[in-house]
Design an enzyme around this catalytic site. Sequence first.
Site, PDB file in Angstrom:
ATOM      1  N   PRO A 308      40.451  43.017  44.800  1.00  0.00           N
ATOM      2  CA  PRO A 308      40.907  44.353  45.654  1.00  0.00           C
ATOM      3  C   PRO A 308      41.392  45.402  44.546  1.00  0.00           C
ATOM      4  O   PRO A 308      41.895  45.553  43.755  1.00  0.00           O
ATOM      5  CB  PRO A 308      42.160  43.800  46.457  1.00  0.00           C
ATOM      6  CG  PRO A 308      41.918  42.317  46.415  1.00  0.00           C
ATOM      7  CD  PRO A 308      41.331  42.010  45.368  1.00  0.00           C
ATOM      8  N   CYS A 309      40.740  46.867  45.227  1.00  0.00           N
ATOM      9  CA  CYS A 309      40.899  47.783  44.178  1.00  0.00           C
ATOM     10  C   CYS A 309      41.846  48.835  44.728  1.00  0.00           C
ATOM     11  O   CYS A 309      42.308  50.061  44.155  1.00  0.00           O
ATOM     12  CB  CYS A 309      39.695  48.548  44.316  1.00  0.00           C
ATOM     13  SG  CYS A 309      38.897  49.222  45.714  1.00  0.00           S
TER      14      CYS A 309
END
Length: 543
Positions: A308-309
């Site tokens: 997840p960014c």
Amino acid sequence: MTAKVVLRGWRFQRNKDVNNFLSRQINEICWMIEIDQDDVRPPAIQCMEEVDVDKVVKRRLIRLTNLPFPALSWREDQEDSREVVYEERALVCRWKFVWIFPDAAARMGRKPWIEQALMRVKAEDCTVLCQKAFAEPDQLRQIFRGETQKGGMSKKWLFGEKEFLRQELYADQGKPILSSLTTSTKFWERGDPMQRGRVGKLICKDELTQSHTANDSITINATVSPSLPSSPKKQRYTVLDCFCGGGGWSRAAVMAGLRVESGFDFAKEACETYALNFFGAKVYHLWANEYTQHSKDCHFDIVLASPPCAPFSPVHTRQGQHDDRNTASLLAIPDLLKKAKPRVMILEQTAGLINQHKDWFNNLIQNITSVGYSVRWRLLKCADYGLAQPRPRLFIIAACPGETLPPFPRPTHSADTTSGLKPWKTINQAIRGIPEEWADHNVDSCIERNYTSFCGDKQANTICTAGQKKQQMYHPSGKRDFTAREFACLQEFPLCHKFGDVGATNIRTQIGNAVAPVVGQKMLAEVKRWLMIADGLLDGGQS
């Protein structure tokens, strides 16, 4: 005139002074190598530096070795104090830190680098040519991950898999009804492949202890054919897709001719989409730490990861409710490497990780090198690889002990019309081939807009899942938003890729979070080529 005496040679630094990229064991050092891309000389010559002789303090013995720590280390001098060891005893180099610049002017001016890498010292670099100082690459790889199947760990095709892929190819041409095709199995009747349900196995945490039997329709689809001797034509390199989302990396893997075995993600809606697309693959609805603890999956040839960014994104300006959970996903990488023991890992992240969160980035690199993996990283513009958006992204490639680190693929597109490459892809080129009434392409259900129209013969803005940039994406007509399928095409998902019945907003989130398949395909095609060269299945040189 007085002659000036200088010494010329390689530069080394203690591991503790290399940006926290390496473990900080005493007397462990790193070979610092700076390379100009336009210099044809060997890197070992390019990287030599000069120092005035009067700057020399003392002589030290340096051992270059490809053996893992603690071989040849200061522990052989345990009768000495730590201070004596630090100041007097042999220094051991196991790593090379490589900087690649476009030219000498950029390097001397400390302009932005093109690429950086931390590579394990090779056998040919070792200074003491004896069995004690180095090991052959195959030996290092076997010690780390056991016997490696050359050509890939998947030795056969699943029953019905080729037919499924053939019908997907037909659907990707925008032809939903397969009236002209015959099927090779009773499980795949003629009809619209976009209407099919699950073809993979969705596994939740509470199911891991349960027995999955043949009365499950999905396990019937995944049943393998009778055992036959394997051959290079049947073998494929296997893939584990970590934080798989809706399957951007896995779609790229299928396009590159790899065998997608498994994936996992904590988002149930994403897992539902994933299970619709990858034949016979297991997708676990689990956190990364749960996957490493509970799944029975073993080793893979390639691990793909897109953690997840959101917390690291440049457009992320305030604390989100899932930020702690999402940042912790990066900390799972070393455990995933230890469990899956891939020959190669590719990780994709937002450019903000390296530009604005250097502590997290440095920690990630150290976590990868601590498992023994060589690693290289670049900031790439996805438009240069055929995407209709700029989409700057950080890509990291890592290779296990004994494996040669694959390079990044060369760009195929450019904004420079004189480059000899293809021009950047445009919005119109990306969305013009969608048939009417295709899945997730209901124009009538789009939100109507009264925005200024614009020419679609240009690149789209980078697709984001939140923030102000989310509002800047609309159809060139100015009359409506893009459909979910148009968003998918802007991200270069093929028409055959299906999305779960989770609503347009969630589909857009899956698309915005995904690795663009066209970019991933080029990455994986290069990795596949490199592995085939290493396995003696393809001619070519490695550096």
